[in-house]
Design a protein around this motif. Structure first.
Motif, PDB file in Angstrom:
ATOM      1  N   LEU A   1       0.826  -1.203   0.000  1.00  0.00           N
ATOM      2  CA  LEU A   1       0.000   0.000   0.000  1.00  0.00           C
ATOM      3  C   LEU A   1       0.861   1.254   0.000  1.00  0.00           C
ATOM      4  O   LEU A   1       0.522   2.248  -0.670  1.00  0.00           O
ATOM      5  CB  LEU A   1      -0.929  -0.017   1.210  1.00  0.00           C
ATOM      6  N   MET A   2       1.960   1.237   0.752  1.00  0.00           N
ATOM      7  CA  MET A   2       2.855   2.396   0.782  1.00  0.00           C
ATOM      8  C   MET A   2       3.460   2.648  -0.599  1.00  0.00           C
ATOM      9  O   MET A   2       3.525   3.793  -1.068  1.00  0.00           O
ATOM     10  CB  MET A   2       3.952   2.170   1.820  1.00  0.00           C
ATOM     11  N   LEU A   3       3.911   1.577  -1.258  1.00  0.00           N
ATOM     12  CA  LEU A   3       4.461   1.727  -2.602  1.00  0.00           C
ATOM     13  C   LEU A   3       3.429   2.286  -3.569  1.00  0.00           C
ATOM     14  O   LEU A   3       3.726   3.168  -4.385  1.00  0.00           O
ATOM     15  CB  LEU A   3       4.962   0.369  -3.111  1.00  0.00           C
ATOM     16  N   THR A   4       2.204   1.783  -3.472  1.00  0.00           N
ATOM     17  CA  THR A   4       1.138   2.262  -4.357  1.00  0.00           C
ATOM     18  C   THR A   4       0.885   3.748  -4.153  1.00  0.00           C
ATOM     19  O   THR A   4       0.801   4.522  -5.120  1.00  0.00           O
ATOM     20  CB  THR A   4      -0.159   1.471  -4.100  1.00  0.00           C
ATOM     21  N   PHE A   5       0.771   4.163  -2.894  1.00  0.00           N
ATOM     22  CA  PHE A   5       0.473   5.563  -2.591  1.00  0.00           C
ATOM     23  C   PHE A   5       1.612   6.483  -3.025  1.00  0.00           C
ATOM     24  O   PHE A   5       1.390   7.486  -3.718  1.00  0.00           O
ATOM     25  CB  PHE A   5       0.206   5.709  -1.085  1.00  0.00           C
ATOM     26  N   VAL A   6       2.843   6.153  -2.629  1.00  0.00           N
ATOM     27  CA  VAL A   6       3.987   7.020  -2.943  1.00  0.00           C
ATOM     28  C   VAL A   6       4.213   7.096  -4.449  1.00  0.00           C
ATOM     29  O   VAL A   6       4.422   8.185  -5.012  1.00  0.00           O
ATOM     30  CB  VAL A   6       5.248   6.504  -2.222  1.00  0.00           C
ATOM     31  N   CYS A   7       4.166   5.965  -5.118  1.00  0.00           N
ATOM     32  CA  CYS A   7       4.419   5.950  -6.568  1.00  0.00           C
ATOM     33  C   CYS A   7       3.344   6.707  -7.337  1.00  0.00           C
ATOM     34  O   CYS A   7       3.650   7.391  -8.321  1.00  0.00           O
ATOM     35  CB  CYS A   7       4.523   4.513  -7.068  1.00  0.00           C
ATOM     36  N   MET A   8       2.079   6.611  -6.906  1.00  0.00           N
ATOM     37  CA  MET A   8       1.015   7.323  -7.610  1.00  0.00           C
ATOM     38  C   MET A   8       1.126   8.831  -7.388  1.00  0.00           C
ATOM     39  O   MET A   8       0.851   9.621  -8.303  1.00  0.00           O
ATOM     40  CB  MET A   8      -0.347   6.817  -7.153  1.00  0.00           C
ATOM     41  N   ILE A   9       1.535   9.263  -6.200  1.00  0.00           N
ATOM     42  CA  ILE A   9       1.735  10.696  -5.952  1.00  0.00           C
ATOM     43  C   ILE A   9       2.852  11.234  -6.839  1.00  0.00           C
ATOM     44  O   ILE A   9       2.714  12.275  -7.501  1.00  0.00           O
ATOM     45  CB  ILE A   9       2.046  10.951  -4.463  1.00  0.00           C
ATOM     46  N   ILE A  10       3.990  10.526  -6.857  1.00  0.00           N
ATOM     47  CA  ILE A  10       5.097  10.961  -7.714  1.00  0.00           C
ATOM     48  C   ILE A  10       4.695  10.938  -9.185  1.00  0.00           C
ATOM     49  O   ILE A  10       5.002  11.858  -9.954  1.00  0.00           O
ATOM     50  CB  ILE A  10       6.331  10.065  -7.471  1.00  0.00           C
ATOM     51  N   ALA A  11       3.991   9.880  -9.593  1.00  0.00           N
ATOM     52  CA  ALA A  11       3.578   9.755 -11.000  1.00  0.00           C
ATOM     53  C   ALA A  11       2.615  10.871 -11.393  1.00  0.00           C
ATOM     54  O   ALA A  11       2.690  11.400 -12.507  1.00  0.00           O
ATOM     55  CB  ALA A  11       2.930   8.394 -11.228  1.00  0.00           C
ATOM     56  N   PHE A  12       1.705  11.245 -10.478  1.00  0.00           N
ATOM     57  CA  PHE A  12       0.749  12.315 -10.803  1.00  0.00           C
ATOM     58  C   PHE A  12       1.461  13.650 -10.952  1.00  0.00           C
ATOM     59  O   PHE A  12       1.202  14.407 -11.903  1.00  0.00           O
ATOM     60  CB  PHE A  12      -0.321  12.401  -9.723  1.00  0.00           C
ATOM     61  N   LEU A  13       2.371  13.965 -10.024  1.00  0.00           N
ATOM     62  CA  LEU A  13       3.084  15.247 -10.097  1.00  0.00           C
ATOM     63  C   LEU A  13       3.980  15.303 -11.330  1.00  0.00           C
ATOM     64  O   LEU A  13       3.966  16.296 -12.077  1.00  0.00           O
ATOM     65  CB  LEU A  13       3.908  15.443  -8.825  1.00  0.00           C
ATOM     66  N   LEU A  14       4.751  14.246 -11.549  1.00  0.00           N
ATOM     67  CA  LEU A  14       5.629  14.225 -12.714  1.00  0.00           C
ATOM     68  C   LEU A  14       4.826  14.137 -14.002  1.00  0.00           C
ATOM     69  O   LEU A  14       5.187  14.759 -15.020  1.00  0.00           O
ATOM     70  CB  LEU A  14       6.596  13.040 -12.604  1.00  0.00           C
ATOM     71  N   GLY A  15       3.718  13.397 -13.989  1.00  0.00           N
ATOM     72  CA  GLY A  15       2.871  13.314 -15.175  1.00  0.00           C
ATOM     73  C   GLY A  15       2.254  14.648 -15.539  1.00  0.00           C
ATOM     74  O   GLY A  15       2.118  14.983 -16.726  1.00  0.00           O
ATOM     75  N   THR A  16       1.872  15.431 -14.532  1.00  0.00           N
ATOM     76  CA  THR A  16       1.340  16.777 -14.792  1.00  0.00           C
ATOM     77  C   THR A  16       2.395  17.656 -15.446  1.00  0.00           C
ATOM     78  O   THR A  16       2.116  18.378 -16.419  1.00  0.00           O
ATOM     79  CB  THR A  16       0.861  17.419 -13.480  1.00  0.00           C
ATOM     80  N   LEU A  17       3.628  17.592 -14.925  1.00  0.00           N
ATOM     81  CA  LEU A  17       4.723  18.362 -15.526  1.00  0.00           C
ATOM     82  C   LEU A  17       4.980  17.931 -16.959  1.00  0.00           C
ATOM     83  O   LEU A  17       5.147  18.767 -17.867  1.00  0.00           O
ATOM     84  CB  LEU A  17       5.984  18.205 -14.678  1.00  0.00           C
TER      85      LEU A  17
END
Length: 304
Positions: free
Chosen positions: A81-97
């Motif tokens: 669950l921690m990996l899912t949460f952290v990776c999705m947050i990073i992916a969303f921020l980097l994906g927006t950029l």
């Protein structure tokens, strides 16, 4: 001409003089044999699967339930669950950029974004995980050699950091396309109205464009979050004790391979079901304004 409705679904039409004009018609409900046949077959299949699951002793459900809440399994679930949460947050921020860069008028900025998407979408995530995990073989020292800004790659790239880098950077490429589609769905007049009010580009993006784009972004992003939770099982190849690897470690000691895989399966189903419910709630909440606007538009159309 008058109509007389008789019992049992019989309709009789009378002429103005009261004499019958047409023969009586009987209305019958339409028969749907295919509906009942398909339903019966599905029910029989469900009963057969249920019977097999209950009566087949090789599933060893007693072992499954005895390890379902084992501390090692719960620790692996927490890491998943921690990996899912952290990776999705990073992916969303980097994906927006990346989505903003891909929409830029600067060809160099757009070229960097498109190259990133080409590389990370064109290679399997498992290969990327292994490359990050073995990064020390390519760059033993990260930083400026001979200075205080130099670190050993083996110290920086642990199994956990390699898992986060591999999953998050790969997912960012897919999130970039989802976010770009959501941003393009916002009418250009919204941006022009924000500029007319004196908003800067960054402020209009945060206050006007992004909130409206979220209605388009959330459904596929929710599906990506569920997929990310399942992709975390791939980090077992780099010996990170997430849910699947924890189950495999226990199975290597008690030799109960199938029951331990069933333990992992049950937890994957439970967590993905919770994520699906959360996604549905968010979609309903974001669509309230759209539904209200549609109802008001229909009401105005009726009044006119």
């Amino acid at each position: 001409m008058s109509h007389t409705k008789l019992p049992s679904g019989v309709i009789k039409e009378d002429s103005p003089g009261g004499t019958p004009a047409l023969a009586s018609l009987t209305i019958h409900a339409s028969r749907r044999p295919g509906f009942w046949i398909a339903g019966s077959l599905c029910l029989a299949l469900v009963l057969l699967i249920g019977y097999t699951l209950i009566t087949n002793d090789r599933f060893r459900w007693n072992v499954v339930f005895s390890f379902l809440f084992d501390p090692r399994i719960l620790a692996g679930l927490g890491l998943t669950l921690m990996l899912t949460f952290v990776c999705m947050i990073i992916a969303f921020l980097l994906g927006t950029l990346l989505a903003v860069m891909d929409s830029s008028h600067n060809p160099f900025v757009r070229g960097i974004a498109q190259t990133y998407l080409w590389v990370f979408r064109g290679t399997p995530v498992l290969v990327q995980l292994l490359l990050w995990f073995n990064l020390g073989a390519l760059f033993p020292v990260i930083g400026v050699p001979g200075t205080v800004f130099a670190w050993s790659a083996n110290d920086l790239i642990s199994p956990l950091s390699a898992a986060i880098l591999g999953l998050a950077l790969n997912e960012a490429a897919y999130m970039a396309e989802i976010i770009r589609s959501g941003l393009n769905s916002v009418d250009a007049g919204q941006r022009e109205a924000a500029q007319a009010l004196g908003m800067k580009s960054t402020l209009s993006f945060r206050r006007v464009v992004l909130p409206q784009a979220m209605r388009v972004i959330v459904p596929p992003a929710g599906n990506e979050a569920i997929s990310m939770l399942k992709y975390t099982s791939l980090v077992s190849v780099i010996a990170l004790p997430e849910l699947l690897y924890s189950a495999q470690l226990i199975a290597s000691k008690n030799f109960q391979i199938i029951p331990m895989l069933l333990v992992a399966t049950i937890w994957y189903l439970a967590t993905t079901s919770v994520l699906s419910v959360i996604q549905r709630r968010i979609e309903v909440r974001l669509s309230r304004g759209v539904a209200r606007t549609a109802v008001q538009s229909k009401a105005k159309g009726k009044r006119t």
